[in-house]
Design a protein around this motif. Structure first.
Motif, PDB file in Angstrom:
ATOM      1  N   ARG A  38      56.163  19.089  29.673  1.00 48.00           N
ATOM      2  CA  ARG A  38      55.764  20.297  30.844  1.00 48.00           C
ATOM      3  C   ARG A  38      54.414  20.700  30.896  1.00 48.00           C
ATOM      4  O   ARG A  38      54.060  21.754  31.434  1.00 48.00           O
ATOM      5  N   GLN A  39      53.721  19.645  30.379  1.00 47.18           N
ATOM      6  CA  GLN A  39      52.081  20.026  30.692  1.00 47.18           C
ATOM      7  C   GLN A  39      51.773  20.076  32.228  1.00 47.18           C
ATOM      8  O   GLN A  39      52.108  19.006  33.090  1.00 47.18           O
ATOM      9  N   ILE A  40      51.381  21.179  32.564  1.00 45.34           N
ATOM     10  CA  ILE A  40      51.014  21.399  34.026  1.00 45.34           C
ATOM     11  C   ILE A  40      49.646  21.639  34.456  1.00 45.34           C
ATOM     12  O   ILE A  40      49.046  22.247  33.736  1.00 45.34           O
ATOM     13  N   SER A  41      49.249  20.613  35.209  1.00 43.76           N
ATOM     14  CA  SER A  41      47.700  20.464  35.608  1.00 43.76           C
ATOM     15  C   SER A  41      47.252  21.812  35.999  1.00 43.76           C
ATOM     16  O   SER A  41      45.992  21.942  35.562  1.00 43.76           O
ATOM     17  N   GLU A  42      47.975  22.714  36.682  1.00 45.70           N
ATOM     18  CA  GLU A  42      47.408  24.000  37.159  1.00 45.70           C
ATOM     19  C   GLU A  42      47.156  24.797  35.686  1.00 45.70           C
ATOM     20  O   GLU A  42      46.207  25.656  36.061  1.00 45.70           O
ATOM     21  N   LYS A  43      47.797  24.849  34.641  1.00 44.17           N
ATOM     22  CA  LYS A  43      47.573  25.454  33.661  1.00 44.17           C
ATOM     23  C   LYS A  43      46.217  25.074  33.013  1.00 44.17           C
ATOM     24  O   LYS A  43      45.318  26.028  32.649  1.00 44.17           O
ATOM     25  N   HIS A  44      45.924  23.659  33.085  1.00 42.19           N
ATOM     26  CA  HIS A  44      44.582  23.484  32.535  1.00 42.19           C
ATOM     27  C   HIS A  44      43.459  23.628  33.496  1.00 42.19           C
ATOM     28  O   HIS A  44      42.370  24.103  32.927  1.00 42.19           O
ATOM     29  N   GLU A  45      43.672  23.898  34.654  1.00 40.03           N
ATOM     30  CA  GLU A  45      42.847  24.149  35.640  1.00 40.03           C
ATOM     31  C   GLU A  45      42.270  25.458  35.373  1.00 40.03           C
ATOM     32  O   GLU A  45      41.276  25.987  35.526  1.00 40.03           O
ATOM     33  N   ALA A  46      43.332  26.432  35.176  1.00 35.36           N
ATOM     34  CA  ALA A  46      43.042  27.825  34.882  1.00 35.36           C
ATOM     35  C   ALA A  46      42.452  27.941  33.719  1.00 35.36           C
ATOM     36  O   ALA A  46      41.562  29.039  33.745  1.00 35.36           O
ATOM     37  N   ALA A  47      42.682  27.260  32.811  1.00 27.54           N
ATOM     38  CA  ALA A  47      42.063  27.395  31.617  1.00 27.54           C
ATOM     39  C   ALA A  47      40.654  27.041  31.453  1.00 27.54           C
ATOM     40  O   ALA A  47      39.816  27.293  30.449  1.00 27.54           O
ATOM     41  N   LYS A  48      40.063  26.112  32.421  1.00 22.71           N
ATOM     42  CA  LYS A  48      38.792  25.533  32.179  1.00 22.71           C
ATOM     43  C   LYS A  48      37.731  26.810  32.090  1.00 22.71           C
ATOM     44  O   LYS A  48      36.654  26.804  31.558  1.00 22.71           O
ATOM     45  N   ASP A  49      38.038  27.831  32.953  1.00 20.70           N
ATOM     46  CA  ASP A  49      36.990  28.824  33.188  1.00 20.70           C
ATOM     47  C   ASP A  49      37.346  30.099  32.274  1.00 20.70           C
ATOM     48  O   ASP A  49      36.627  31.285  32.609  1.00 20.70           O
ATOM     49  N   GLY A  50      38.262  29.869  31.123  1.00 18.93           N
ATOM     50  CA  GLY A  50      38.599  30.840  30.429  1.00 18.93           C
ATOM     51  C   GLY A  50      39.522  31.770  31.139  1.00 18.93           C
ATOM     52  O   GLY A  50      39.882  32.951  30.612  1.00 18.93           O
ATOM     53  N   GLY A  51      40.115  31.544  32.187  1.00 17.29           N
ATOM     54  CA  GLY A  51      41.129  32.302  32.963  1.00 17.29           C
ATOM     55  C   GLY A  51      40.591  33.300  33.766  1.00 17.29           C
ATOM     56  O   GLY A  51      41.359  34.008  34.384  1.00 17.29           O
ATOM     57  N   TYR A  52      39.452  33.240  34.255  1.00 13.20           N
ATOM     58  CA  TYR A  52      38.655  34.141  34.904  1.00 13.20           C
ATOM     59  C   TYR A  52      39.341  34.335  36.528  1.00 13.20           C
ATOM     60  O   TYR A  52      39.705  35.235  36.878  1.00 13.20           O
ATOM     61  N   ALA A  53      39.258  32.856  36.796  1.00 13.95           N
ATOM     62  CA  ALA A  53      39.868  32.870  38.336  1.00 13.95           C
ATOM     63  C   ALA A  53      41.219  33.304  38.366  1.00 13.95           C
ATOM     64  O   ALA A  53      41.759  33.912  39.384  1.00 13.95           O
ATOM     65  N   HIS A  54      41.869  32.983  37.334  1.00 11.70           N
ATOM     66  CA  HIS A  54      43.511  33.151  37.263  1.00 11.70           C
ATOM     67  C   HIS A  54      43.678  34.901  37.202  1.00 11.70           C
ATOM     68  O   HIS A  54      44.526  35.380  37.978  1.00 11.70           O
ATOM     69  N   CYS A  55      42.919  35.443  36.351  1.00  5.67           N
ATOM     70  CA  CYS A  55      43.017  36.871  36.357  1.00  5.67           C
ATOM     71  C   CYS A  55      42.721  37.350  37.552  1.00  5.67           C
ATOM     72  O   CYS A  55      43.332  38.373  38.037  1.00  5.67           O
ATOM     73  N   ARG A  56      41.694  36.946  38.378  1.00  5.87           N
ATOM     74  CA  ARG A  56      41.300  37.697  39.807  1.00  5.87           C
ATOM     75  C   ARG A  56      42.400  37.627  40.624  1.00  5.87           C
ATOM     76  O   ARG A  56      42.615  38.174  41.417  1.00  5.87           O
ATOM     77  N   ALA A  57      43.017  36.161  40.616  1.00  4.91           N
ATOM     78  CA  ALA A  57      44.387  35.916  41.714  1.00  4.91           C
ATOM     79  C   ALA A  57      45.454  36.538  41.222  1.00  4.91           C
ATOM     80  O   ALA A  57      46.030  36.798  42.237  1.00  4.91           O
ATOM     81  N   GLU A  58      45.875  36.470  40.195  1.00  2.50           N
ATOM     82  CA  GLU A  58      47.126  36.983  39.706  1.00  2.50           C
ATOM     83  C   GLU A  58      47.264  38.298  38.863  1.00  2.50           C
ATOM     84  O   GLU A  58      48.202  38.845  38.882  1.00  2.50           O
ATOM     85  N   LEU A  59      46.410  38.873  38.307  1.00  5.13           N
ATOM     86  CA  LEU A  59      46.466  40.085  37.587  1.00  5.13           C
ATOM     87  C   LEU A  59      45.977  41.193  38.119  1.00  5.13           C
ATOM     88  O   LEU A  59      44.712  41.147  38.608  1.00  5.13           O
ATOM     89  N   SER A  60      46.708  42.515  38.180  1.00  4.31           N
ATOM     90  CA  SER A  60      45.750  43.417  38.673  1.00  4.31           C
ATOM     91  C   SER A  60      45.926  44.520  37.400  1.00  4.31           C
ATOM     92  O   SER A  60      46.616  44.390  36.870  1.00  4.31           O
ATOM     93  N   GLY A  61      44.920  45.336  37.495  1.00  2.29           N
ATOM     94  CA  GLY A  61      44.549  46.137  36.439  1.00  2.29           C
ATOM     95  C   GLY A  61      44.176  45.686  35.145  1.00  2.29           C
ATOM     96  O   GLY A  61      44.307  46.440  33.943  1.00  2.29           O
TER      97      GLY A  61
END
Length: 103
Positions: A38-61
């Motif tokens: 179940r290795q999804i490339s999107e997980k690895h893409e999000a993890a490249k920058d330490g998750g900063y882009a994922h945090c801004r796009a997905e998480l609030s607060g």
């Protein structure tokens, strides 16, 4: 007498071949767990920058700088694995711990 010598030579030769064959087989204690399918490339893409882009796009607060620092710290840890044990996906672990720490 010659039959005894030929049997002894056959046993020595066969034993040597057996030992040579067994020594080429990997030990049973060197088992490597299979790679999860179940290795999804999107997980690895999000993890490249330490998750900063994922945090801004997905998480609030959540403080995204803190999230990125905590997630990077968890993703960069290189702990030894015990054969046969199942471990959490590093990105899932980093995401949950960083979210909890930076909320």
């Amino acid at each position: 007498m010659t039959s005894e010598v030929s049997i002894a030579l056959a046993v020595l030769f066969g034993g040597g071949l057996f030992i040579a064959g067994v020594s080429r087989v990997a030990p049973l204690t060197a088992w490597e767990s299979p790679v999860p399918t179940r290795q999804i490339s999107e997980k690895h893409e999000a993890a490249k920058d330490g998750g900063y882009a994922h945090c801004r796009a997905e998480l609030s607060g959540v403080d995204c700088e803190c999230f990125s620092q905590k997630a990077s710290q968890i993703l960069q840890e290189d702990n030894q694995k015990i054969a046969g044990w199942t471990y959490a996906d590093k990105w899932d672990l980093a995401k949950s711990q960083a979210t909890a720490a930076c909320s």
